[in-house]
Design an enzyme around this catalytic site. Structure first.
Site, PDB file in Angstrom:
ATOM      1  N   HIS A  33     -15.681   8.447 -56.317  1.00 63.61           N
ATOM      2  CA  HIS A  33     -15.133   7.150 -56.730  1.00 63.61           C
ATOM      3  C   HIS A  33     -15.974   5.993 -56.184  1.00 63.61           C
ATOM      4  O   HIS A  33     -16.240   5.015 -56.897  1.00 63.61           O
ATOM      5  CB  HIS A  33     -13.700   6.985 -56.210  1.00 63.61           C
ATOM      6  N   LYS A 145     -18.917  10.983 -65.132  1.00 60.96           N
ATOM      7  CA  LYS A 145     -19.271  12.037 -66.081  1.00 60.96           C
ATOM      8  C   LYS A 145     -18.618  13.368 -65.738  1.00 60.96           C
ATOM      9  O   LYS A 145     -18.625  14.286 -66.564  1.00 60.96           O
ATOM     10  CB  LYS A 145     -20.797  12.200 -66.146  1.00 60.96           C
TER      11      LYS A 145
END
Length: 283
Positions: A33, A145
């Protein structure tokens, strides 16, 4: 860093500033993150992050109630990254009335792979993301991704609704042994954690077989998928899928597309014990 839960207060703080770079999350933040926060900053300040565990994307037998919530630790990490605003709405803030309107992605993208095994998941994801975009009005939004199918669906949603936001992909961040970082990795026992890197090893073996064989027919692709499933199943994994798909639309590649050398991606979802892990690898 300002911590805001009210939608109107958020809009008031952002009014008159450059449009934000936005990173939506469900919290329990890890280095994956935080890498998205840094990528967002490269596209301009202010950076806005959100934390909201979205009930709409959890199925009836999934882990909504037990999903890890670590708000104070998350706040500390975001402050160190220089995030300008943390938007942390409650369920009442974001859904003051029952959410009767939903965004339903097309079947050919939303009902395959993850959508097949988690019915309604992408409908919940698209609905909350569209609502967050409405609240933040970002210039760019960054998605990892690792959630390859989600990234593609959000990108297509933004395009089809002509949303004034650029969707930026962030690379998957991995532990030293190759395991993709995930908030759900904390569910793994010590023994399972030691086994978990076998998932990415299996994907790398699939990629190597595809490259070595210079495969140009769909039948051989299917055989390689089955070999990988059998290999992991033999180690105690419960496979939902290992699938070699086109990067452009996640559809199976035809013989003609394989012969044309269209880019491929390997996607997988598998359970180790009670923990469901997903990963992918581009070819």
């Amino acid at each position: 860093m300002k911590i805001i839960s009210d939608i109107q207060e958020l809009r008031d703080h952002l009014r008159g500033q450059n449009r934000a770079s936005f990173v939506p999350t469900m919290g329990n933040l890890h280095e994956g993150h935080l890498s998205l926060m840094r990528l967002a900053r490269q596209h301009g300040d202010p950076v806005v992050a959100s934390i909201f565990v979205n009930r709409l994307q959890f199925g009836p037998n999934e882990d909504f109630d037990s999903y890890p919530r670590t708000m104070q630790a998350d706040i500390d990490k975001l402050e160190k990254e220089g995030v300008y605003i943390l938007f942390a709405p409650t369920e009442r803030d974001l859904y003051p009335q029952p959410q009767e309107y939903r965004v339903d992605p097309p079947q050919q993208l939303g009902d395959i792979l993850e959508g097949e095994f988690r019915p309604g998941f992408f409908k919940g994801v698209c609905t909350v993301v569209l609502k967050l975009f409405s609240c933040v009005q970002p210039k760019v939004a960054v998605f990892g991704k690792k959630d390859y199918q989600q990234l593609m669906i959000i990108h297509q949603m933004a395009k089809q609704f002509a949303l004034p936001v650029e969707i930026i992909p962030g690379e998957t961040i991995r532990a030293e042994d190759g395991l993709a970082l995930s908030s759900r990795n904390g569910y793994l026992s010590a023994e399972e954690r030691a086994e978990a890197p076998e998932l990415i090893k299996a994907l790398k073996e699939v990629r190597q077989r595809v490259l070595d064989s210079n495969i140009r027919d769909a039948k051989t692709i299917s055989e390689i998928e089955k070999l990988a499933v059998a290999s992991l199943a033999g180690r105690g994994w419960k496979l939902d899928y290992i699938a070699i798909r086109q990067q452009s639309n996640l559809a199976p590649a035809s013989n003609e597309q394989l012969q044309a050398g269209d880019p491929l991606v390997i996607l997988t979802a598998a359970k180790l014990g009670k923990t469901r892990l997903i990963d992918n690898l581009e070819i």
